[in-house]
Every structure is written in C-alpha cells, then in structure tokens.
Design an enzyme around this catalytic site. Structure first.
Site, PDB file in Angstrom:
ATOM      1  N   GLU A  56       0.819  -1.204   0.000  1.00 57.34           N
ATOM      2  CA  GLU A  56       0.000   0.000   0.000  1.00 57.34           C
ATOM      3  C   GLU A  56       0.858   1.262   0.000  1.00 57.34           C
ATOM      4  O   GLU A  56       0.559   2.221  -0.710  1.00 57.34           O
ATOM      5  CB  GLU A  56      -0.937   0.024   1.219  1.00 57.34           C
ATOM      6  CG  GLU A  56      -1.937  -1.106   1.248  1.00 57.34           C
ATOM      7  CD  GLU A  56      -1.453  -2.344   1.998  1.00 57.34           C
ATOM      8  OE1 GLU A  56      -2.303  -3.111   2.449  1.00 57.34           O
ATOM      9  OE2 GLU A  56      -0.219  -2.531   2.140  1.00 57.34           O
ATOM     10  N   CYS A  87       0.097   1.065   7.134  1.00 53.59           N
ATOM     11  CA  CYS A  87      -0.515   1.323   5.828  1.00 53.59           C
ATOM     12  C   CYS A  87      -1.841   2.056   5.968  1.00 53.59           C
ATOM     13  O   CYS A  87      -2.136   2.957   5.186  1.00 53.59           O
ATOM     14  CB  CYS A  87      -0.700   0.011   5.070  1.00 53.59           C
ATOM     15  SG  CYS A  87       0.884  -0.755   4.614  1.00 53.59           S
TER      16      CYS A  87
END
Length: 157
Positions: A56, A87
């Site tokens: 991510e 993330c």
C-alpha cells in the site's frame, strides 16, 4: 460502498506474482482514480531492505508521483489484504476516499503476518509500549512548530 472486482483481481494478481517471482511478500495494491488504475505496488520489504515498503505504501508513493500531488483525494485503494496500522495511517494521510481489501487481518495472521500486537501497542500510553519512549527537550522542539506556523510558504496537509 461497492468496489470494482476487476481492480481487486489486479491487486490479488500482483500479490501472487510478487511471491512467485521471488520479489517479496504476498501483498499487492492498486490506486484507482476516476475508474482508472493510476499506480500499483507490491510488498518490497525484503527486496529493498525497507521495512516501510509495504504494497500500500509503495502504491501510494507511486500514485503521488504519477499524479504530482500528496493529496490523493478522489482515489480508491484496492489491496490484497486488510491494511496494517502503518498502511492504514498512510492511506488516511493521503486522503484516499475508500479502501477495498481481499484477505482479512486474521487471514494474514494465519499466514504469519500478525499485526494484532501493533493495534494493541497503539492503544497503550507511550510510556507503556514495548519499545521504550520518552518525551525529551519539548521546550526546544516546539520551535519547529513555531517556525512552521510562521512560514509563509507553508502547504497544509
């Protein structure tokens, strides 16, 4: 909220290919804006020796570069697994509009990627976390924020 399965399939395929190719862990992500993929990323932690190179985060960095902005409002994140705390925070900081994930954090834990302890650490007061931390030179450090408040070229984010 309903995501597009095509974008999730892409994130899942990236995660699988990342493992099969030997590049890294089983995680992939794509960033979508206006129905188009603007960036993607895979887990590159071991390949780059960067502990922050989660799929991510890599995808967010690539999207910010591709769109020439740190503000990813209007974008959606499709990730092969529920984001870890790092993330998730990065997605919030980027101002993405939505997150769609394939595997759950429980699925990740069963595969050896257990983030549960991080969620518990975040809830604890700083002085009770497993990595010791302490406030130091606060009076001196506050000058950083004073300089920021006075900086005419400041770009708020």
């Amino acid at each position: 909220m309903q995501g597009n399965p095509i974008f999730m399939e892409k994130a899942i395929a990236l995660a699988t290919e990342n493992v099969v190719s030997g590049r890294g862990g089983p995680f992939g992500a794509v960033i979508v804006k206006s129905g188009e993929i603007v960036a993607s990323g895979t887990n590159l932690v071991t390949a780059t020796t960067d502990p922050t190179a989660h799929a991510e985060v890599v995808a967010l960095r690539n999207a910010a570069t591709a769109l020439s902005t740190f503000d990813l409002s209007g974008c959606e994140v499709y990730t092969s697994c529920e984001p870890c705390p790092m993330c998730l925070a990065a997605i919030y900081w980027s101002h993405c509009d939505a997150i769609f994930y394939g595997n759950t954090s429980a699925d990740a834990a069963a595969a050896g990627f257990d983030d549960a302890f991080l969620y518990e650490e975040i809830k604890r007061p700083a002085n009770q976390r497993s990595i010791p931390s302490a406030n130091l030179l606060r009076q001196e450090a506050i000058s950083n924020f004073e300089a920021w408040r006075m900086y005419a070229g400041r770009i708020d984010y």
